[in-house]
Motif scaffolding. Structure first.
Motif, short mmCIF file in Angstrom:
data_model
loop_
_atom_site.label_atom_id
_atom_site.label_comp_id
_atom_site.label_asym_id
_atom_site.label_seq_id
_atom_site.Cartn_x
_atom_site.Cartn_y
_atom_site.Cartn_z
N ILE A 24 0.86 -1.17 0.00
CA ILE A 24 0.00 0.00 0.00
C ILE A 24 0.91 1.23 0.00
CG2 ILE A 24 -1.65 1.34 1.37
CD1 ILE A 24 -2.79 -1.29 2.38
N ASP A 25 0.65 2.17 -0.90
CA ASP A 25 1.44 3.39 -1.00
C ASP A 25 0.61 4.58 -0.57
OD1 ASP A 25 4.13 2.76 -2.19
OD2 ASP A 25 2.86 1.84 -3.72
N ILE A 26 1.17 5.38 0.33
CA ILE A 26 0.53 6.62 0.76
C ILE A 26 1.43 7.78 0.36
CG2 ILE A 26 -0.24 7.98 2.74
CD1 ILE A 26 -0.83 5.35 4.19
N ASP A 27 0.92 8.66 -0.49
CA ASP A 27 1.69 9.80 -0.97
C ASP A 27 0.93 11.08 -0.67
OD1 ASP A 27 4.09 8.67 -2.51
OD2 ASP A 27 2.43 7.52 -3.36
N ILE A 28 1.60 11.98 0.06
CA ILE A 28 1.01 13.27 0.41
C ILE A 28 1.70 14.34 -0.43
CG2 ILE A 28 0.51 14.91 2.25
CD1 ILE A 28 0.82 12.64 4.25
N TYR A 29 0.90 15.04 -1.24
CA TYR A 29 1.41 16.12 -2.08
C TYR A 29 0.94 17.47 -1.52
CZ TYR A 29 1.97 12.14 -5.26
OH TYR A 29 2.30 10.94 -5.81
N ASP A 30 1.28 18.54 -2.21
CA ASP A 30 0.87 19.86 -1.74
C ASP A 30 -0.65 20.00 -1.66
OD1 ASP A 30 3.48 20.56 -1.55
OD2 ASP A 30 3.48 22.03 -3.19
N ASP A 31 -1.35 19.36 -2.60
CA ASP A 31 -2.79 19.59 -2.73
C ASP A 31 -3.66 18.36 -2.48
OD1 ASP A 31 -1.89 18.23 -4.97
OD2 ASP A 31 -3.28 19.25 -6.34
N ARG A 32 -3.06 17.18 -2.22
CA ARG A 32 -3.87 15.97 -2.11
C ARG A 32 -3.13 14.87 -1.38
NH1 ARG A 32 -1.24 15.87 -6.87
NH2 ARG A 32 -0.51 13.87 -7.69
N LEU A 33 -3.90 13.85 -1.03
CA LEU A 33 -3.38 12.63 -0.40
C LEU A 33 -3.89 11.45 -1.21
CD1 LEU A 33 -2.40 10.76 1.99
CD2 LEU A 33 -4.56 11.28 3.10
N ASP A 34 -2.97 10.58 -1.67
CA ASP A 34 -3.33 9.38 -2.42
C ASP A 34 -3.00 8.14 -1.61
OD1 ASP A 34 -4.33 10.60 -4.68
OD2 ASP A 34 -2.40 10.67 -5.71
N ILE A 35 -3.98 7.25 -1.45
CA ILE A 35 -3.77 5.95 -0.83
C ILE A 35 -4.04 4.90 -1.90
CG2 ILE A 35 -4.48 4.34 0.98
CD1 ILE A 35 -5.28 6.69 2.69
N VAL A 36 -2.96 4.28 -2.37
CA VAL A 36 -3.04 3.35 -3.50
C VAL A 36 -2.83 1.93 -3.01
CG1 VAL A 36 -2.05 2.74 -5.74
CG2 VAL A 36 -2.17 5.15 -5.05
#
Length: 466
Positions: free
Chosen positions: A297-309
């Motif tokens: 499971i990948d969790i990526d936090i960017y400036d404008d969003r959070l993706d949980i893949v």
């Protein structure tokens, strides 16, 4: 006569062939474990009437009948589910008085166990020339490889002291702060009636070391993966532990702001609603496809969003957006893992977890609403930063107010909460860490305005406002 003269493709005992002189009726597990091991693998052949070194001396017809009857009895009484076995005979002499009996074991569609008594079951797997008991992780892998489920009964008894991470998760999220009783776990079918843990529940055990529980987290500077990684974490072990670690990673990297209330006051506001974060992560853990080796499971936090893949295809016939809010059917890929999360009061029943995510964003604009992105082989649950439009450019705005760098750091910490050293350095446009520490961070520490949570040598150390 050598066995190779009867079967030219058989060279030695290996993962697919094994020799037995005779099958001992007094100690059937000695040879039945080979049948179980073959059934749990790709199948194989046991040659009876052959010495350990491959010399075929054969059995007479009476011995062959006795051997086949013995196999049938053991298969019926001790091997569950029963294994499909075929027989072949080949004569070793011209008079056709003695034969090598070949037992062709077919691979099973389920995990096969050898049972002795009412409470002693063992799963065997085939090694190179021998059969050995499977480890809990291997049992889990067998179940996933066979039919993608997690509800095989293991040979590990449930002992509370070995599931402390799971019990702490229950204390944290159950409304009354209680832990589940043995009877409750059995009622949810997490544990068998005789007290053995299901394979999915083993993934919540304190000492679980399977690679398939890995969650990888990253905080990026920018809106894509070409930016700088400001913070990261890789968590594996008990699913209960990695779930809590991932939540803490997201929380420490989520900004805190405010919004005006109807009476002219202010209300604190997380950039990502914690209830939405929790539901998105629960969904990823419960529904990911654990049978796909080498994934996470990948969790990526960017400036404008959070993706949980998470790995695994979308299980429903229609796309996410085609279902009205609150009417998404509940289909569970991993029934026992989902049941464990139910017990901990984390798993929303009936597909309402998606509704909870949407409800937490009800005050946000349409373009900020959570979305489910469906790709071949994986899902992306995306949450948008509710504060991005007003606080994505804090440093530029603050510099326009004529604030010093130390004042900017204080304002950022008030707005966002604790932040890693290197994120602050990047936001204030310092190229050299040493200069940033000397001119900005260290003076604030000396004045007792902030403190460092972590090693002074680590750029990941959190800077906290006192």
């Amino acid at each position: 006569m050598r066995i190779t003269e009867l079967y030219s493709d058989v060279i030695t005992e290996d993962m697919h062939y094994e020799y037995k002189a005779k099958l001992n009726p007094e100690n059937p597990v000695k040879w039945a474990k080979t049948i179980v091991g073959f059934a749990n693998g790709e199948g194989g052949i046991i040659f009876v009437g052959v010495s350990n070194v491959g010399e075929a001396f054969g059995l007479d017809l009476t011995e062959i009948d006795q051997t086949k009857n013995l196999i049938a009895i053991v298969n019926d009484r001790h091997i569950f589910p029963h294994v499909k076995i075929g027989y072949m005979l080949r004569s070793i002499d011209e008079e056709a008085e003695r034969f090598v009996l070949a037992l062709k074991v077919s691979p099973s569609h389920s995990v096969v166990r050898y049972r002795e008594g009412d409470f002693n079951e063992t799963v065997y797997i085939k090694g190179d020339g021998n059969s050995v008991p499977a480890t809990p992780e291997q049992i889990i892998s067998l179940g996933k490889r066979r039919f993608g489920i997690d509800n095989e009964v293991s040979e590990i008894r449930y002992v509370e002291s070995e599931w402390t991470e799971f019990l702490n998760l229950c204390r944290l999220y159950r409304e009354d702060g209680s832990v589940p009783s043995l009877k409750e776990l059995q009622s949810e079918e997490v544990i068998s009636k005789d007290g053995y843990a299901k394979s999915g529940f083993l993934m919540f055990k304190d000492d679980y070391q399977g690679e398939d529980s890995l969650i990888s987290c990253r905080l990026w500077k920018g809106k894509n993966k070409t930016g700088i990684v400001l913070d990261s974490g890789r968590y594996k072990g008990s699913l209960a532990k990695v779930f809590r670690e991932a939540i803490l990673f997201i929380k420490r990297n989520t900004r805190m702001g405010w919004m005006k209330t109807g009476k002219g006051g202010r209300q604190n506001l997380w950039a990502y609603p914690m209830e939405a974060v929790r539901e998105a992560l629960v969904n990823a853990v419960a529904h990911r496809d654990y049978s796909i080796a080498g994934t996470q499971i990948d969790i990526d936090i960017y400036d404008d969003r959070l993706d949980i893949v998470s790995p695994g295809s979308w299980l429903l016939p229609r796309k996410y957006e085609e279902y009205p809010l609150g009417s998404i059917p509940s289909i569970r890929r991993n029934t026992i893992i989902a049941a464990c999360l139910d017990v901990a009061n984390l798993m929303e029943r009936g597909g309402t977890g998606f509704q909870t995510m949407a409800e937490s964003y009800k005050s946000s604009s349409q373009e900020k609403q959570p979305v489910v992105l469906i790709y071949p082989g994986f899902l992306d649950l995306r949450l948008f930063d509710r504060l991005y439009e007003t606080t994505s450019d804090e440093v530029r705005d603050l510099s326009g107010d004529g604030l010093s760098d130390t004042e900017k750091v204080i304002q950022l910490l008030k707005t966002r909460g604790p932040m890693p050293v290197r994120e602050l350095q990047a936001l204030l446009n310092y190229n050299h860490r040493g200069a940033f520490l000397e001119k900005v961070i260290n003076p604030l520490i000396v004045e007792n305005i902030i403190y460092r949570n972590g090693s002074s040598k680590s750029p990941k150390s959190l800077i906290v406002l006192r």
